[in-house]
Design a protein around this motif. Structure first.
Motif, short mmCIF file in Angstrom:
data_model
loop_
_atom_site.label_atom_id
_atom_site.label_comp_id
_atom_site.label_asym_id
_atom_site.label_seq_id
_atom_site.Cartn_x
_atom_site.Cartn_y
_atom_site.Cartn_z
N SER A 189 -5.04 -2.87 -3.18
CA SER A 189 -6.02 -3.92 -2.94
C SER A 189 -6.94 -3.56 -1.78
CB SER A 189 -5.33 -5.26 -2.65
OG SER A 189 -6.28 -6.30 -2.46
N PRO A 190 -8.02 -2.80 -2.05
CA PRO A 190 -8.95 -2.44 -0.99
C PRO A 190 -9.87 -3.62 -0.65
CG PRO A 190 -9.71 -1.55 -3.08
CD PRO A 190 -8.40 -2.24 -3.35
N THR A 191 -9.37 -4.54 0.14
CA THR A 191 -10.11 -5.78 0.40
C THR A 191 -10.95 -5.67 1.67
OG1 THR A 191 -8.30 -6.73 1.68
CG2 THR A 191 -8.29 -7.12 -0.70
N GLN A 192 -11.94 -6.56 1.76
CA GLN A 192 -12.79 -6.66 2.93
C GLN A 192 -13.16 -8.11 3.14
OE1 GLN A 192 -16.09 -3.93 2.27
NE2 GLN A 192 -15.25 -2.55 3.80
N ALA A 193 -13.50 -8.44 4.39
CA ALA A 193 -13.97 -9.79 4.69
C ALA A 193 -15.37 -9.98 4.13
CB ALA A 193 -13.96 -10.02 6.19
N GLY A 194 -15.77 -11.23 3.94
CA GLY A 194 -17.13 -11.51 3.47
C GLY A 194 -17.22 -12.65 2.48
N PHE A 195 -16.07 -13.09 1.95
CA PHE A 195 -16.10 -14.23 1.03
C PHE A 195 -16.57 -15.46 1.80
CE2 PHE A 195 -14.01 -17.86 -1.15
CZ PHE A 195 -14.62 -17.71 -2.38
N GLY A 196 -17.55 -16.16 1.26
CA GLY A 196 -18.16 -17.28 1.96
C GLY A 196 -19.43 -16.88 2.67
N TYR A 197 -19.61 -15.58 2.86
CA TYR A 197 -20.83 -15.05 3.49
C TYR A 197 -21.79 -14.56 2.42
CZ TYR A 197 -23.76 -12.24 6.60
OH TYR A 197 -24.84 -11.70 7.28
N PHE A 198 -21.27 -13.75 1.48
CA PHE A 198 -22.09 -13.23 0.38
C PHE A 198 -21.96 -14.17 -0.82
CE2 PHE A 198 -20.70 -9.43 2.79
CZ PHE A 198 -21.94 -9.01 3.24
N ARG A 199 -22.54 -15.32 -0.73
CA ARG A 199 -22.32 -16.39 -1.69
C ARG A 199 -23.59 -16.73 -2.46
NH1 ARG A 199 -22.50 -20.77 3.26
NH2 ARG A 199 -24.73 -20.45 3.64
N LEU A 200 -23.48 -17.71 -3.33
CA LEU A 200 -24.63 -18.30 -4.01
C LEU A 200 -25.07 -19.54 -3.24
CD1 LEU A 200 -26.56 -18.80 -6.46
CD2 LEU A 200 -24.68 -20.12 -7.47
N ASN A 201 -26.33 -19.56 -2.84
CA ASN A 201 -26.91 -20.75 -2.22
C ASN A 201 -27.51 -21.61 -3.33
OD1 ASN A 201 -29.00 -22.48 -0.84
ND2 ASN A 201 -28.25 -21.37 0.96
N LEU A 202 -27.30 -22.91 -3.28
CA LEU A 202 -27.77 -23.79 -4.35
C LEU A 202 -29.29 -23.77 -4.50
CD1 LEU A 202 -25.41 -26.86 -3.78
CD2 LEU A 202 -25.48 -25.38 -5.80
N LEU A 203 -29.99 -23.32 -3.46
CA LEU A 203 -31.45 -23.26 -3.53
C LEU A 203 -31.93 -21.93 -4.10
CD1 LEU A 203 -33.93 -25.00 -2.79
CD2 LEU A 203 -33.95 -23.88 -0.55
N GLU A 204 -31.03 -20.99 -4.24
CA GLU A 204 -31.41 -19.63 -4.63
C GLU A 204 -32.16 -19.54 -5.96
OE1 GLU A 204 -31.92 -15.90 -3.47
OE2 GLU A 204 -30.41 -17.02 -2.37
N PRO A 205 -31.75 -20.24 -7.02
CA PRO A 205 -32.47 -20.11 -8.29
C PRO A 205 -33.91 -20.60 -8.23
CG PRO A 205 -30.29 -21.06 -8.64
CD PRO A 205 -30.53 -21.08 -7.16
N ILE A 206 -34.22 -21.45 -7.24
CA ILE A 206 -35.56 -22.03 -7.15
C ILE A 206 -36.40 -21.29 -6.11
CG2 ILE A 206 -36.89 -24.14 -6.76
CD1 ILE A 206 -34.26 -25.68 -7.33
N ARG A 207 -35.86 -21.17 -4.92
CA ARG A 207 -36.57 -20.48 -3.83
C ARG A 207 -35.65 -19.41 -3.28
NH1 ARG A 207 -39.53 -24.05 0.50
NH2 ARG A 207 -40.44 -21.99 0.81
N PRO A 208 -35.84 -18.18 -3.69
CA PRO A 208 -34.89 -17.12 -3.33
C PRO A 208 -34.96 -16.75 -1.86
CG PRO A 208 -36.79 -16.17 -4.42
CD PRO A 208 -36.94 -17.66 -4.52
N SER A 209 -33.85 -16.20 -1.38
CA SER A 209 -33.78 -15.76 0.01
C SER A 209 -34.56 -14.47 0.21
CB SER A 209 -32.32 -15.54 0.43
OG SER A 209 -31.70 -14.60 -0.41
N LEU A 210 -34.90 -13.80 -0.87
CA LEU A 210 -35.64 -12.55 -0.78
C LEU A 210 -37.11 -12.79 -1.08
CD1 LEU A 210 -33.01 -10.53 -2.77
CD2 LEU A 210 -33.40 -10.36 -0.32
N ASP A 211 -37.94 -11.90 -0.61
CA ASP A 211 -39.38 -12.04 -0.77
C ASP A 211 -39.75 -11.94 -2.25
OD1 ASP A 211 -42.02 -12.30 -0.15
OD2 ASP A 211 -42.32 -10.18 0.31
N TRP A 212 -40.30 -13.01 -2.78
CA TRP A 212 -40.75 -13.02 -4.17
C TRP A 212 -42.13 -13.67 -4.19
CZ3 TRP A 212 -37.68 -10.08 -6.94
CH2 TRP A 212 -37.92 -9.96 -8.30
N PRO A 213 -43.07 -13.16 -4.97
CA PRO A 213 -44.48 -13.49 -4.82
C PRO A 213 -44.85 -14.96 -4.69
CG PRO A 213 -44.21 -11.76 -6.42
CD PRO A 213 -42.84 -12.19 -6.03
#
Length: 719
Positions: free
Chosen positions: A260-284
């Motif tokens: 089990s090569p595990t790492q921390a990050g669960f809860g950090y690399f998640r889905l934000n409920l706003l993501e499908p509408i206004r993404p966290s990344l630069d989009w035109p």
């Protein structure tokens, strides 16, 4: 006698499909989408500049392949890449180099040019296969070629797939999710299809395997529950798929790091409920909303065209007649989708920059959440299920001509939204790469050394790229790099071995040492006393044992002499306090007016301006980490290898301690002073339920001062 019926049926069906437009149209759509979005230049297998200039994950993938192609052909696991990481036990899996392509091209490695990449071909294949399986799924709702072409185009240019192209090419293989949904709804030869699909996906990426595996398991359960297959047949299929995955994963090198090569990050690399509408990344159109944490992993932006289709399909659904029961398999798939969504949101649910709520989860889930810490990715199957539902409603409810006209308009809107991102990607991929290793010295390195050792290696070793590329091009090895997962025990052991070597001045003759650790570089400068070169070249600090080549003409520079310590100077351990040039291993970053020790050992090393005194006094001002759940902190101080002080502290208040140092031990080392703190009771506050700090700390040092001690004073110190 073997039964080849399945293969003959497959061959006949495949040849029949070649004569129909249903196989060629999605291929054409995929090629058109690939060329239109990327420009197509990356398809050239000799063009590696677009990968090297991109850096990051793309560079990791290419370097992993470049090492793997030089590994022994007959080895097990087949995916082992010893050269990339050495004792860290790396494999082609943990450089995310798309093992399925790596294995194929490894066969022809001897015939391939030195610079060869298959990642452009993989990306092109992803566009084509995405289109093929989208076409197959959409064909369940309409047979109209125009409608199928338009609908498939939305899948071929799905933003959440496109974004992965420049950062994580293996994860652009969303087509395996669509293929899994296609097999889910197809009742023919399921066991064989699932075995093939899970085996292939295992050779692409573990996250995609988890998604495909969950869809397969849902399909298996619903078939057994619906009595479409006997329980014994279900168990047989279960055993077969797990056997396929186990054999393929073991052969590829999944388990070289343990179970089990595990790492921390669960809860950090998640889905934000706003993501499908206004993404966290630069989009035109909508732009960057600067969402917190690693919410970019849940990038599920649909684009304006698909959002308008959502609205239209919702209106059609509410206005239409909903008679009869749901199609077979929909309910189990919806339950799975809810599970995917909950996992993607993680245990820290957020809407935009606002954290809505958090909850704890059972400890037995930690191996799973540690392995699949980027949970936001598990929203991908949910989005594809939603899109299929939207197109099902739309294609079955709208008149043909109106459906074609509206879909054309929506696709134009979607394409306009993608145009800026396409332009940025093309520009980024058209950059010519030039190695920062400009000195002629680097041409001599492969002739003199068999390996490059980073001091120290890590999960992401600083400045590893050009050096790892040099090593992989010349059949050398490196002890570090950039890996998706790493064995923390082996990494710790490798670091400790290097620390001991630097302290002892031991340097292997077959190794070029490149330093990214300031403290260990200072140790090397202090202790290097053998033939060769120590200094810098191309802004890299190196030790080149046995090197006798050109120096100044090749841009090699001697190390700057260390600043000598002035007696009676107070060294503050806070930010800018002067200790930085003397601190070696075992220190955390400064906090306020001091800094904590890191782990069970910390070291300070200096050279005195004057070392002719008979006795010295070392004064320390510090606070021990002592609390109710951790009542004692033992501290041992060694100066130049001699036991100078030993304390057992149970008071958390600030302590001022004076230590006697014999002048003879300093004169024998030409004025060098090595101060080592041994802290056997160092612990993380979290481990003793004090607070959430996970660092292993022992004492918080504020200041240090070394001064000459009179004979009378020396006799009183340490009493």
């Amino acid at each position: 006698m073997p039964d080849f019926t399945f293969f003959m049926d497959f061959r006949s069906a495949f040849l029949l499909k070649l004569k129909r437009p249903s196989i060629w149209m999605p291929v054409f759509i995929g090629l058109l989408a690939f060329t239109g979005f990327t420009g197509g230049a990356i398809l050239n297998p000799l063009n590696v500049d677009w990968i090297l200039s991109a850096g990051g994950d793309s560079l990791q993938h290419y370097i992993g392949w470049n090492f793997f192609r030089n590994e022994p052909f007959f080895q097990y696991p087949f995916g082992k890449t010893y050269g990339f990481g050495e004792t860290l036990s790396s494999s082609i899996v943990f450089s995310d180099s798309i093992p399925i392509f790596a294995f194929v091209f490894r066969i022809f490695s001897g015939l391939l040019p030195q610079q060869f990449q298959y990642f452009g071909l993989w990306i092109c294949a992803c566009f084509i296969l995405q289109s093929i399986f989208a076409w197959r799924l959409l064909s369940r709702f309409t047979n109209d070629v125009f409608l199928l072409c338009l609908s498939t185009s939305f899948f071929a240019l799905a933003p959440m797939m496109l974004w992965r192209l420049s950062v994580h090419a293996a994860l652009a293989g969303h087509w395996v999710i669509l293929a899994a949904l296609d097999v889910y709804f197809d009742e023919r030869a399921k066991k064989r299809h699932w075995a093939l699909l899970t085996g292939l996906t295992c050779l692409i990426h573990a996250y995609l395997l988890a998604m495909v595996g969950a869809i397969w398991l849902t399909d298996l359960i619903r078939r057994v529950v619906a009595r479409k297959m006997r329980a014994s047949s279900g168990l047989a299929e279960l055993a077969l798929i797990f056997l396929v995955i186990g054999v393929v994963a073991t052969s590829a090198g999944y388990f070289m790091l343990g179970a089990s090569p595990t790492q921390a990050g669960f809860g950090y690399f998640r889905l934000n409920l706003l993501e499908p509408i206004r993404p966290s990344l630069d989009w035109p159109i909508f732009g960057d909303t600067s969402l917190p944490h690693g919410d970019y992993e849940g990038f599920t932006y649909l684009g304006p065209g698909l959002w308008l289709l959502c609205v239209l399909a919702a209106v059609l659904w509410f206005k239409g007649k909903r008679e009869g029961k749901l199609a077979d398999g929909i309910v189990p798939l919806c339950i799975l989708g809810i599970g995917f969504l909950l996992f993607a949101l993680s245990n820290q649910v957020a809407f935009g920059p606002r954290e809505l709520f958090a909850y704890s989860y059972p400890a037995f889930l930690e191996p799973f959440t540690g392995t699949f810490r980027a949970s936001g990715r598990f929203a991908w199957p949910v989005v594809y299920m939603l899109l299929l539902a939207l197109f099902a409603v739309y294609l079955k409810s709208m008149p043909r001509n109106a459906a074609i006209a509206i879909l054309t308009l929506l696709f134009v809107v979607q394409a306009i939204d993608l145009s800026d991102e396409s332009g940025r990607l093309r520009q980024r991929w058209s950059t010519n790469w030039k190695t920062p290793l400009a000195s002629p010295f680097w041409d001599e390195v492969p002739k003199l050394y068999r390996r490059i050792a980073f001091v120290t290696p890590g999960f992401l070793t600083p400045n590893y790229g050009p050096l790892a590329l040099l090593a992989s091009d010349n059949r050398m090895s490196v002890n570090g790099g950039y890996f998706a997962r790493i064995d923390p025990i082996k990494l710790s052991s490798a670091k400790e071995e290097l620390r001991a070597a630097m302290e002892a001045g031991r340097f292997r003759s077959d190794t070029l040492y490149v330093f990214n650790d300031r403290a260990l570089w200072a140790e090397a400068v202090d202790n290097f006393n053998q033939d060769g070169f120590i200094g810098s070249v191309d802004q890299l600090n190196i030790v080149a044992p046995g090197y006798r080549g050109c120096l100044t003409a090749c841009g090699l520079k001697d190390p700057e002499p260390p600043q000598r310590y002035e007696l009676d100077s107070v060294l503050e351990f806070g930010s800018g306090g002067g200790i930085e040039q003397y601190a070696r291993e075992g220190w955390h970053m400064p906090e306020g007016d001091g800094r904590w020790t890191d782990g069970n050992k910390a070291k300070v090393s200096m050279t005195l301006n004057s070392s002719d005194a008979e006795s010295y006094k070392l004064q320390l001002k510090f606070l021990p980490f002592v609390a109710t759940p951790h009542p004692t902190q033992r501290v041992t101080v060694l100066v130049n290898g001699h036991l100078s002080a030993k304390w057992e502290l149970s008071n958390a208040n600030e302590a001022i301690k004076n230590i006697h140092v014999d002048g003879a031990s300093i004169r024998s080392r030409n004025g060098k002073v090595s101060i080592v703190f041994s802290l056997p009771d160092a612990a993380s506050p979290r481990s003793v339920a004090f607070n959430e700090d996970e660092r292993a700390i022992g004492i918080f040092v504020k200041s240090m001062k070394l001064s000459v001690a009179s004979t009378e004073l020396a006799s009183q110190i340490n009493k």
